[in-house]
Design a protein around this motif. Structure first.
Motif, PDB file in Angstrom:
ATOM      1  N   GLN A  50       0.823  -1.211   0.000  1.00  0.00           N
ATOM      2  CA  GLN A  50       0.000   0.000   0.000  1.00  0.00           C
ATOM      3  C   GLN A  50       0.862   1.269   0.000  1.00  0.00           C
ATOM      4  N   ALA A  51       1.916   1.268   0.816  1.00  0.00           N
ATOM      5  CA  ALA A  51       2.794   2.436   0.878  1.00  0.00           C
ATOM      6  C   ALA A  51       3.510   2.645  -0.458  1.00  0.00           C
ATOM      7  N   ILE A  52       3.981   1.568  -1.054  1.00  0.00           N
ATOM      8  CA  ILE A  52       4.658   1.643  -2.356  1.00  0.00           C
ATOM      9  C   ILE A  52       3.680   2.119  -3.425  1.00  0.00           C
ATOM     10  N   ASN A  53       2.480   1.562  -3.404  1.00  0.00           N
ATOM     11  CA  ASN A  53       1.451   1.910  -4.381  1.00  0.00           C
ATOM     12  C   ASN A  53       1.091   3.388  -4.295  1.00  0.00           C
ATOM     13  N   LEU A  54       0.925   3.897  -3.071  1.00  0.00           N
ATOM     14  CA  LEU A  54       0.581   5.306  -2.877  1.00  0.00           C
ATOM     15  C   LEU A  54       1.666   6.220  -3.450  1.00  0.00           C
ATOM     16  N   ALA A  55       2.922   5.879  -3.183  1.00  0.00           N
ATOM     17  CA  ALA A  55       4.030   6.691  -3.685  1.00  0.00           C
ATOM     18  C   ALA A  55       4.074   6.671  -5.214  1.00  0.00           C
ATOM     19  N   LEU A  56       3.823   5.513  -5.797  1.00  0.00           N
ATOM     20  CA  LEU A  56       3.838   5.399  -7.258  1.00  0.00           C
ATOM     21  C   LEU A  56       2.671   6.166  -7.891  1.00  0.00           C
ATOM     22  N   TRP A  57       1.501   6.147  -7.258  1.00  0.00           N
ATOM     23  CA  TRP A  57       0.361   6.906  -7.785  1.00  0.00           C
ATOM     24  C   TRP A  57       0.646   8.398  -7.755  1.00  0.00           C
ATOM     25  N   LYS A  58       1.307   8.865  -6.705  1.00  0.00           N
ATOM     26  CA  LYS A  58       1.678  10.283  -6.647  1.00  0.00           C
ATOM     27  C   LYS A  58       2.663  10.619  -7.761  1.00  0.00           C
ATOM     28  N   SER A  59       3.577   9.689  -8.042  1.00  0.00           N
ATOM     29  CA  SER A  59       4.526   9.892  -9.141  1.00  0.00           C
ATOM     30  C   SER A  59       3.804   9.915 -10.481  1.00  0.00           C
ATOM     31  N   PHE A  60       2.809   9.044 -10.622  1.00  0.00           N
ATOM     32  CA  PHE A  60       2.021   9.024 -11.857  1.00  0.00           C
ATOM     33  C   PHE A  60       1.263  10.338 -12.031  1.00  0.00           C
ATOM     34  N   GLU A  61       0.634  10.818 -10.974  1.00  0.00           N
ATOM     35  CA  GLU A  61      -0.163  12.042 -11.053  1.00  0.00           C
ATOM     36  C   GLU A  61       0.689  13.273 -11.330  1.00  0.00           C
TER      37      GLU A  61
END
Length: 233
Positions: free
Chosen positions: A46-57
């Motif tokens: 979840q923590a990794i996913n959240l960071a990657l979504w912020k990078s995507f956005e």
């Protein structure tokens, strides 16, 4: 009610993505042959996913990269010899079968669809989000679904909202409102695009961001009364 176009975020606004995510993750790991306690792995994912979504956005990574990289990083962190590409495929396939509605979602969309037009705005994967909407029972009340994948830009980018409002039957900025749970995507996007917003904040979090919602609600049952209050103001 002054609003005639209602733009809803999907995950954690109309659908309980946290519950769906956890079920899908467990099913995926089971399909890959992993048994036992996966709580620590899921928390790190979840923590990794959240960071990657912020990078995507922010435009730093692509969605295709994100979908696999979150599993690759989580598996590597736990020393697991599992295929991240297979995990990504299994996880996305299971999401549409693990849909959980936020209380009041169907009734709210039905009520607002009778007043005007309801659209979905999401940074999620297009074919998965459309399948999840179909599985949820919300589909008959939804006029259109705008995804960052189809647009090429993600919330809070104003180009995403220009793309979204062009899909509506009619658009007037003063008659449009966004309802969403994320200050950094939904509410900030509304601020930048010049339309009103309703912050869905069930956990009653403090707003320490630069985003300024027009109103705030803690349950979906509060949305219609809040919108009526805006019309009366």
């Amino acid at each position: 009610m002054k609003h005639t176009l209602f733009l809803f975020d999907l995950d954690d606004t109309l659908l309980d993505f946290k519950a769906s995510e956890q079920r899908s993750f467990a099913l995926t790991l089971g399909e890959l042959g992993m048994r036992g306690d996966i709580d620590a792995l899921f928390a790190d994912y979840q923590a990794i996913n959240l960071a990657l979504w912020k990078s995507f956005e922010s435009g730093a990574v692509s969605k295709d990269f994100l979908k696999v990289e979150r599993f690759r990083k989580a598996f590597a962190q736990h020393g697991l010899d599992l295929d991240p590409e297979a995990a990504s495929r299994l996880y996305l396939e299971s999401l549409s079968n693990t849909v959980v509605l936020i209380d009041g979602a169907v009734r709210l969309c039905a009520t607002l669809a009778a007043i005007g037009e309801v659209g979905i705005i999401t940074n999620g994967v297009e074919h998965i989000q459309k399948r999840r909407i179909a599985s949820s029972g919300l589909g008959e009340h939804i006029s259109f679904v705008a995804t960052s994948e189809a647009c090429g830009h993600a919330k809070p980018d104003s180009r995403f909202f220009a793309y979204t409002t062009a899909m509506a039957r009619a658009f007037a900025s003063h008659e449009t409102i966004i309802v969403g749970d994320r200050l950094d995507a939904d509410i900030l996007g509304a601020n930048r695009f010049g339309i009103e917003s309703c912050w869905f904040n069930p956990d009653r979090l403090a707003n320490a961001s630069a985003a300024v919602p027009t109103c705030e609600v803690h349950t979906l049952h509060d949305v219609v009364p809040a919108l009526r209050s805006l019309a009366a103001a």
